[in-house]
Design a protein around this motif. Structure first.
Motif, PDB file in Angstrom:
ATOM      1  N   MET A   1       0.836  -1.176   0.000  1.00  0.00           N
ATOM      2  CA  MET A   1       0.000   0.000   0.000  1.00  0.00           C
ATOM      3  C   MET A   1       0.882   1.240   0.000  1.00  0.00           C
ATOM      4  N   LEU A   2       0.580   2.184  -0.876  1.00  0.00           N
ATOM      5  CA  LEU A   2       1.286   3.460  -0.922  1.00  0.00           C
ATOM      6  C   LEU A   2       0.603   4.459   0.002  1.00  0.00           C
ATOM      7  N   ILE A   3       1.419   5.211   0.734  1.00  0.00           N
ATOM      8  CA  ILE A   3       0.873   6.267   1.580  1.00  0.00           C
ATOM      9  C   ILE A   3       1.624   7.566   1.332  1.00  0.00           C
ATOM     10  N   GLN A   4       0.993   8.643   1.759  1.00  0.00           N
ATOM     11  CA  GLN A   4       1.615   9.967   1.763  1.00  0.00           C
ATOM     12  C   GLN A   4       1.568  10.489   3.187  1.00  0.00           C
ATOM     13  N   LEU A   5       2.698  10.958   3.667  1.00  0.00           N
ATOM     14  CA  LEU A   5       2.806  11.538   5.004  1.00  0.00           C
ATOM     15  C   LEU A   5       3.348  12.948   4.847  1.00  0.00           C
ATOM     16  N   ILE A   6       2.676  13.912   5.448  1.00  0.00           N
ATOM     17  CA  ILE A   6       3.177  15.278   5.502  1.00  0.00           C
ATOM     18  C   ILE A   6       3.400  15.599   6.968  1.00  0.00           C
ATOM     19  N   TYR A   7       4.606  16.059   7.280  1.00  0.00           N
ATOM     20  CA  TYR A   7       4.901  16.427   8.661  1.00  0.00           C
ATOM     21  C   TYR A   7       5.623  17.766   8.675  1.00  0.00           C
ATOM     22  N   ALA A   8       5.620  18.386   9.827  1.00  0.00           N
ATOM     23  CA  ALA A   8       6.395  19.605  10.058  1.00  0.00           C
ATOM     24  C   ALA A   8       7.227  19.407  11.313  1.00  0.00           C
ATOM     25  N   ALA A  34      15.231   3.133   0.039  1.00  0.00           N
ATOM     26  CA  ALA A  34      13.979   2.689   0.662  1.00  0.00           C
ATOM     27  C   ALA A  34      12.785   2.798  -0.277  1.00  0.00           C
ATOM     28  N   GLY A  35      12.961   3.395  -1.445  1.00  0.00           N
ATOM     29  CA  GLY A  35      11.844   3.568  -2.366  1.00  0.00           C
ATOM     30  C   GLY A  35      10.880   4.662  -1.931  1.00  0.00           C
ATOM     31  N   VAL A  36      11.390   5.666  -1.219  1.00  0.00           N
ATOM     32  CA  VAL A  36      10.567   6.781  -0.754  1.00  0.00           C
ATOM     33  C   VAL A  36      10.862   7.997  -1.613  1.00  0.00           C
ATOM     34  N   THR A  37       9.817   8.701  -2.027  1.00  0.00           N
ATOM     35  CA  THR A  37       9.949   9.922  -2.808  1.00  0.00           C
ATOM     36  C   THR A  37       9.281  11.062  -2.059  1.00  0.00           C
ATOM     37  N   GLY A  38       9.532  12.295  -2.508  1.00  0.00           N
ATOM     38  CA  GLY A  38       8.872  13.410  -1.856  1.00  0.00           C
ATOM     39  C   GLY A  38       9.575  14.726  -2.036  1.00  0.00           C
ATOM     40  N   ALA A  39       9.214  15.674  -1.173  1.00  0.00           N
ATOM     41  CA  ALA A  39       9.756  17.032  -1.236  1.00  0.00           C
ATOM     42  C   ALA A  39       9.981  17.545   0.175  1.00  0.00           C
ATOM     43  N   LEU A  40      11.038  18.333   0.326  1.00  0.00           N
ATOM     44  CA  LEU A  40      11.398  18.928   1.603  1.00  0.00           C
ATOM     45  C   LEU A  40      11.451  20.437   1.445  1.00  0.00           C
ATOM     46  N   ARG A  85       2.234   7.597  -6.821  1.00  0.00           N
ATOM     47  CA  ARG A  85       3.183   8.632  -6.401  1.00  0.00           C
ATOM     48  C   ARG A  85       3.039   9.849  -7.306  1.00  0.00           C
ATOM     49  N   ARG A  86       3.342  10.995  -6.745  1.00  0.00           N
ATOM     50  CA  ARG A  86       3.323  12.222  -7.531  1.00  0.00           C
ATOM     51  C   ARG A  86       4.733  12.791  -7.715  1.00  0.00           C
ATOM     52  N   PHE A  87       5.645  12.475  -6.810  1.00  0.00           N
ATOM     53  CA  PHE A  87       7.007  12.998  -6.862  1.00  0.00           C
ATOM     54  C   PHE A  87       7.953  11.917  -7.385  1.00  0.00           C
TER      55      PHE A  87
END
Length: 139
Positions: A1-8, A34-40, A85-87
């Motif tokens: 299962m793919l998830i999206q996590l946004i944290y601050a 780890a196969g993780v994508t995203g933005a910082l 995924r979007r990123f």
């Protein structure tokens, strides 16, 4: 299962260019494995990060971030299952704090200061939608 996590989280100290380069380099290496994508995003001492990938991989990464002494006041702002995924082009892209991006930060902030802690889930998702289309990235 793919998830999206946004944290601050807040930077525990002032971070210089070398610190930012180290964070980005380590994030790109570790996330690619780890196969993780995203933005910082790092703006005014606040980290805002979107992570996407396998649920267990994102959880492991987030728990590792909780142990990082450069972070304080961590908060999960959004967590959801995603269909894709979007990123995909970014093991981790860093949103640069240039003038054009400052306008984007202000657009989604309640005040003149960037404060993702006060952003709604819908606002956070809209912010990252626009990030995909319009920001200047640091590599």
């Amino acid at each position: 299962m793919l998830i999206q996590l946004i944290y601050a989280s807040r930077a525990s100290r002032v971070l210089g260019p070398a610190d930012i380069k180290d964070i980005l380099g380590a994030s790109q290496r570790n996330n690619a494995r780890a196969g993780v994508t995203g933005a910082l995003c790092l703006h005014d001492g606040i980290f805002l990060q979107l992570l996407e990938g396998d649920r267990s991989a994102v959880n492991v990464l987030y728990h590792r971030l909780l142990q990082d002494p450069r972070h304080r006041d961590p908060a999960v702002l959004d967590l959801c299952e995603i269909p894709h995924r979007r990123f995909t082009g970014w093991s981790m892209g860093l949103i640069a704090a240039v003038e054009a991006n400052r306008q984007l930060f202000l657009k989604y902030s309640r005040t003149a200061a960037f404060d993702p802690y006060g952003m709604s889930t819908a606002t956070l998702r809209s912010f990252f939608d626009e990030v995909l289309e319009n920001v200047r990235w640091l590599e």
